[in-house]
Write a protein that holds these residues in place. Structure first.
Motif, PDB file in Angstrom:
ATOM      1  N   LEU A  46       0.832  -1.194   0.000  1.00 13.30           N
ATOM      2  CA  LEU A  46       0.000   0.000   0.000  1.00 13.30           C
ATOM      3  C   LEU A  46       0.873   1.252   0.000  1.00 13.30           C
ATOM      4  N   PHE A  47       1.971   1.231   0.746  1.00 14.58           N
ATOM      5  CA  PHE A  47       2.873   2.377   0.825  1.00 14.58           C
ATOM      6  C   PHE A  47       3.559   2.639  -0.516  1.00 14.58           C
ATOM      7  N   THR A  48       3.855   1.603  -1.236  1.00 17.56           N
ATOM      8  CA  THR A  48       4.604   1.754  -2.485  1.00 17.56           C
ATOM      9  C   THR A  48       3.648   1.807  -3.671  1.00 17.56           C
ATOM     10  N   SER A  49       3.231   0.667  -4.152  1.00 14.36           N
ATOM     11  CA  SER A  49       2.393   0.647  -5.353  1.00 14.36           C
ATOM     12  C   SER A  49       1.004   1.215  -5.093  1.00 14.36           C
ATOM     13  N   GLY A  50       0.438   0.992  -3.931  1.00 20.09           N
ATOM     14  CA  GLY A  50      -0.912   1.482  -3.641  1.00 20.09           C
ATOM     15  C   GLY A  50      -1.012   2.997  -3.668  1.00 20.09           C
ATOM     16  N   ALA A  51      -0.070   3.681  -3.055  1.00 19.51           N
ATOM     17  CA  ALA A  51      -0.085   5.145  -3.048  1.00 19.51           C
ATOM     18  C   ALA A  51       0.133   5.695  -4.453  1.00 19.51           C
ATOM     19  N   PHE A  52       1.035   5.080  -5.203  1.00 16.95           N
ATOM     20  CA  PHE A  52       1.290   5.505  -6.581  1.00 16.95           C
ATOM     21  C   PHE A  52       0.036   5.303  -7.437  1.00 16.95           C
TER      22      PHE A  52
END
Length: 168
Positions: A46-52
């Motif tokens: 979520l922090f990496t791909s999800g936020a992007f």
């Protein structure tokens, strides 16, 4: 893509910045109060791909058949708003995409802004602004469902999610 700023997004309270030009970053996680747990399920994706994905499309990385639509549940517990801001350069021009969500009682407000070289190039609605992002940043034009189209494009070319891998 040069930098992403995340505030009160999912389990990530406070403000966080990741500068992509700094190179590779290892992201680990740990459950608070569970010393025997490893980092599975703490929100690394979520922090990496999800936020992007959320800043670009308004959707996040689905988990094995889960829906991709984002509700106000993406706002950190106990907080009233969240935002993700993506900065980068395309064709020599600096751009900023920012997506915000605020909850006030039962009312949820969702906004999307798009700037190129410091000028607001968004439009009247989220859908119309999404179409401008699709065209200006990703080269995708003329679509009735711009968020879905961009989500499908990104998850086939840039971000490999935890769902089954679709065809190119």
């Amino acid at each position: 893509f040069e930098q992403i700023d995340i505030s009160n997004f999912g389990p990530f309270h406070g403000d966080h910045t990741h500068v992509f030009t700094d190179g590779m970053t290892l992201i680990t996680g740990k459950y608070h109060g569970k010393d025997t747990s490893d980092s599975n399920g703490v929100g690394k994706s979520l922090f990496t791909s999800g936020a992007f994905l959320w800043v670009c499309t308004g959707r996040t990385d689905p988990r094995f058949g889960a829906v991709t639509n984002v509700s106000n549940g993406i706002i950190s517990f106990g907080k009233s708003s969240t935002y993700v801001i993506l900065n980068g350069t395309v064709n020599g021009s600096k751009f900023t995409i920012s997506r915000h969500m605020t909850i006030d009682g039962k009312k949820t407000t969702h906004s999307l802004n798009f700037y190129v070289d410091g000028c607001d190039v968004g439009n009247n609605t989220i859908k119309m602004t999404q179409q401008r992002i699709n065209q200006r940043i990703f080269g995708i034009v003329g679509d009735a469902s711009p968020a879905s189209t961009l989500f499908d494009y990104i998850t086939r070319t840039i971000v490999w999610t935890q769902r089954h891998c679709p065809k190119f």
